[in-house]
Motif scaffolding. Sequence first.
Motif, PDB file in Angstrom:
ATOM      1  N   LYS A  50       0.836  -1.193   0.000  1.00 25.28           N
ATOM      2  CA  LYS A  50       0.000   0.000   0.000  1.00 25.28           C
ATOM      3  C   LYS A  50       0.883   1.259   0.000  1.00 25.28           C
ATOM      4  N   ALA A  51       0.507   2.177  -0.840  1.00 21.61           N
ATOM      5  CA  ALA A  51       1.292   3.400  -0.986  1.00 21.61           C
ATOM      6  C   ALA A  51       1.222   4.249   0.286  1.00 21.61           C
ATOM      7  N   PRO A  52       2.304   4.940   0.614  1.00 26.25           N
ATOM      8  CA  PRO A  52       2.297   5.854   1.769  1.00 26.25           C
ATOM      9  C   PRO A  52       1.216   6.913   1.603  1.00 26.25           C
ATOM     10  N   GLU A  53       0.718   7.365   2.739  1.00 23.38           N
ATOM     11  CA  GLU A  53      -0.310   8.410   2.727  1.00 23.38           C
ATOM     12  C   GLU A  53       0.207   9.628   3.486  1.00 23.38           C
ATOM     13  N   LYS A  54      -0.195  10.799   2.992  1.00 19.40           N
ATOM     14  CA  LYS A  54       0.197  12.051   3.624  1.00 19.40           C
ATOM     15  C   LYS A  54      -1.060  12.792   4.087  1.00 19.40           C
ATOM     16  N   VAL A  55      -1.009  13.292   5.311  1.00 22.45           N
ATOM     17  CA  VAL A  55      -2.137  14.052   5.862  1.00 22.45           C
ATOM     18  C   VAL A  55      -1.589  15.284   6.582  1.00 22.45           C
ATOM     19  N   LYS A  56      -2.413  16.314   6.699  1.00 28.54           N
ATOM     20  CA  LYS A  56      -2.044  17.514   7.428  1.00 28.54           C
ATOM     21  C   LYS A  56      -2.299  17.321   8.925  1.00 28.54           C
ATOM     22  N   LEU A  57      -1.447  17.914   9.725  1.00 22.25           N
ATOM     23  CA  LEU A  57      -1.634  17.874  11.175  1.00 22.25           C
ATOM     24  C   LEU A  57      -2.851  18.707  11.548  1.00 22.25           C
ATOM     25  N   THR A  58      -3.635  18.219  12.490  1.00 21.59           N
ATOM     26  CA  THR A  58      -4.792  18.966  12.984  1.00 21.59           C
ATOM     27  C   THR A  58      -4.737  19.022  14.508  1.00 21.59           C
ATOM     28  N   ALA A  59      -5.486  19.959  15.091  1.00 19.24           N
ATOM     29  CA  ALA A  59      -5.511  20.125  16.547  1.00 19.24           C
ATOM     30  C   ALA A  59      -6.043  18.873  17.234  1.00 19.24           C
ATOM     31  N   ALA A  60      -6.937  18.137  16.530  1.00 21.94           N
ATOM     32  CA  ALA A  60      -7.547  16.951  17.132  1.00 21.94           C
ATOM     33  C   ALA A  60      -6.541  15.826  17.358  1.00 21.94           C
ATOM     34  N   MET A  61      -5.412  15.870  16.690  1.00 25.47           N
ATOM     35  CA  MET A  61      -4.403  14.811  16.827  1.00 25.47           C
ATOM     36  C   MET A  61      -3.550  14.958  18.087  1.00 25.47           C
ATOM     37  N   HIS A  76       8.976  20.910  24.650  1.00 25.75           N
ATOM     38  CA  HIS A  76       7.894  19.984  24.963  1.00 25.75           C
ATOM     39  C   HIS A  76       7.774  18.924  23.867  1.00 25.75           C
ATOM     40  N   SER A  77       7.550  17.693  24.290  1.00 27.27           N
ATOM     41  CA  SER A  77       7.331  16.587  23.344  1.00 27.27           C
ATOM     42  C   SER A  77       5.832  16.342  23.240  1.00 27.27           C
ATOM     43  N   LEU A  78       5.274  16.643  22.077  1.00 25.69           N
ATOM     44  CA  LEU A  78       3.838  16.471  21.845  1.00 25.69           C
ATOM     45  C   LEU A  78       3.592  15.146  21.130  1.00 25.69           C
ATOM     46  N   THR A  79       2.695  14.364  21.668  1.00 20.90           N
ATOM     47  CA  THR A  79       2.339  13.094  21.028  1.00 20.90           C
ATOM     48  C   THR A  79       1.260  13.349  19.980  1.00 20.90           C
ATOM     49  N   VAL A  80       1.561  12.935  18.738  1.00 15.99           N
ATOM     50  CA  VAL A  80       0.622  13.107  17.626  1.00 15.99           C
ATOM     51  C   VAL A  80      -0.019  11.751  17.328  1.00 15.99           C
ATOM     52  N   ASN A  81      -1.331  11.673  17.405  1.00 17.54           N
ATOM     53  CA  ASN A  81      -2.077  10.435  17.139  1.00 17.54           C
ATOM     54  C   ASN A  81      -2.670  10.481  15.739  1.00 17.54           C
ATOM     55  N   CYS A  82      -2.346   9.458  14.956  1.00 15.84           N
ATOM     56  CA  CYS A  82      -2.836   9.436  13.578  1.00 15.84           C
ATOM     57  C   CYS A  82      -2.988   7.997  13.094  1.00 15.84           C
ATOM     58  N   MET A  83      -4.162   7.631  12.615  1.00 13.82           N
ATOM     59  CA  MET A  83      -4.446   6.319  12.026  1.00 13.82           C
ATOM     60  C   MET A  83      -4.069   5.175  12.960  1.00 13.82           C
ATOM     61  N   GLY A  84      -4.278   5.389  14.235  1.00 14.99           N
ATOM     62  CA  GLY A  84      -4.007   4.335  15.192  1.00 14.99           C
ATOM     63  C   GLY A  84      -2.557   4.262  15.624  1.00 14.99           C
ATOM     64  N   GLY A  85      -1.696   5.089  15.068  1.00 12.33           N
ATOM     65  CA  GLY A  85      -0.296   5.121  15.451  1.00 12.33           C
ATOM     66  C   GLY A  85       0.063   6.484  16.047  1.00 12.33           C
ATOM     67  N   THR A  86       1.267   6.621  16.489  1.00 10.42           N
ATOM     68  CA  THR A  86       1.705   7.884  17.090  1.00 10.42           C
ATOM     69  C   THR A  86       3.088   8.270  16.596  1.00 10.42           C
ATOM     70  N   THR A  87       3.342   9.570  16.661  1.00 10.44           N
ATOM     71  CA  THR A  87       4.671  10.114  16.419  1.00 10.44           C
ATOM     72  C   THR A  87       4.853  11.295  17.358  1.00 10.44           C
ATOM     73  N   THR A  88       6.032  11.864  17.383  1.00  5.88           N
ATOM     74  CA  THR A  88       6.321  12.938  18.337  1.00  5.88           C
ATOM     75  C   THR A  88       6.737  14.209  17.611  1.00  5.88           C
ATOM     76  N   LEU A  89       6.168  15.316  18.077  1.00  8.78           N
ATOM     77  CA  LEU A  89       6.530  16.644  17.580  1.00  8.78           C
ATOM     78  C   LEU A  89       7.198  17.415  18.729  1.00  8.78           C
ATOM     79  N   GLN A  90       8.440  17.820  18.507  1.00  8.87           N
ATOM     80  CA  GLN A  90       9.175  18.587  19.511  1.00  8.87           C
ATOM     81  C   GLN A  90       8.928  20.082  19.289  1.00  8.87           C
ATOM     82  N   VAL A  91       8.401  20.747  20.324  1.00  6.32           N
ATOM     83  CA  VAL A  91       8.122  22.180  20.214  1.00  6.32           C
ATOM     84  C   VAL A  91       8.879  22.923  21.318  1.00  6.32           C
ATOM     85  N   THR A  92       9.705  23.865  20.922  1.00  6.73           N
ATOM     86  CA  THR A  92      10.432  24.707  21.876  1.00  6.73           C
ATOM     87  C   THR A  92       9.704  26.039  22.005  1.00  6.73           C
TER      88      THR A  92
END
Length: 289
Positions: A50-61, A76-92
């Motif tokens: 399956k081809a990779p998918e790209k989505v925009k970050l939203t406040a709900a994530m 701060h390390s923000l946890t981003v929830n997307c499609m049942g998985g997670t990633t981290t966004l570092q915000v200074t």
Amino acid sequence: FAVAACEPAKKDDGDKISSIAIEPASAALTVGEELNYDDFEITVTYEGKKAPEKVKLTAAMISEDDKLSLSEIGTHSLTVNCMGGTTTLQVTVNPLAMDVTVENAAAVYTGEPVLPSVKGAPKDAKIEYTVYSGTSAVEANKVDEAVDAGEYFVQIKISAKNYATVEKTATISIEKAQFDVSELIWSNTGYLYTGTEIQLAATCEGMPEGISLNNFTAKDNQAVKATEKGYYEATANFTGSNKNYTLTSLRKFMERYAEQTGTPYVLHTSDLKEEDGIVYLPLYMAPLL
């Protein structure tokens, strides 16, 4: 690449998520500034074909707690929830900058502390002063306050919530005050004639601390003692010193009572000198008066 909404993957897709990445993976804000979600793109890759998918970050994530953390300075390390998985966004989150100015202080001695002027600090700012006597920050010369006449060096630290701490330096110059000798309160300057010799025993009040009336000497070698009715002239001699007052105003006293006073003498710890009509005598010469 296909572009899709960030919803949990359906079980019948048959392709498991391999990784979730966000680009850029970090951001910098100034406290009070909001995160611009449109600046971030999430890439979801799968283990299968399956081809990779790209989505925009939203406040709900991002959870409300993580979003609330952006009101505080720091990274701060923000946890981003997307499609049942997670990633981290570092915000200074960086502090606000203070537009602060400091002005040197110059004053005449009043007995009250003097401080430099600080302008532009936030209303709730904490301002700390470290004061040194002299013109530099020498630890041995640290003092609690700038009160006495002299020169001072001041280190200033200004801090406030959500602002970067600012450190400045300033100087304080306190001049000696002019003590008006003509305002001294004199007593025992008048006597009732009794036909016997009278010794001048006048006293005064209102001298600065450390300065006192030493004795009287006659003008033009006249006796300080009186045996007849009339007006007699005498010179009042003062001793001691005060680091916060100058004797310049002694001239006003001399002008006001020119007919009743002679040469003014001041006893001090330095050498013999005459300045502005005032004779300064070393202490060891006091018996010669």
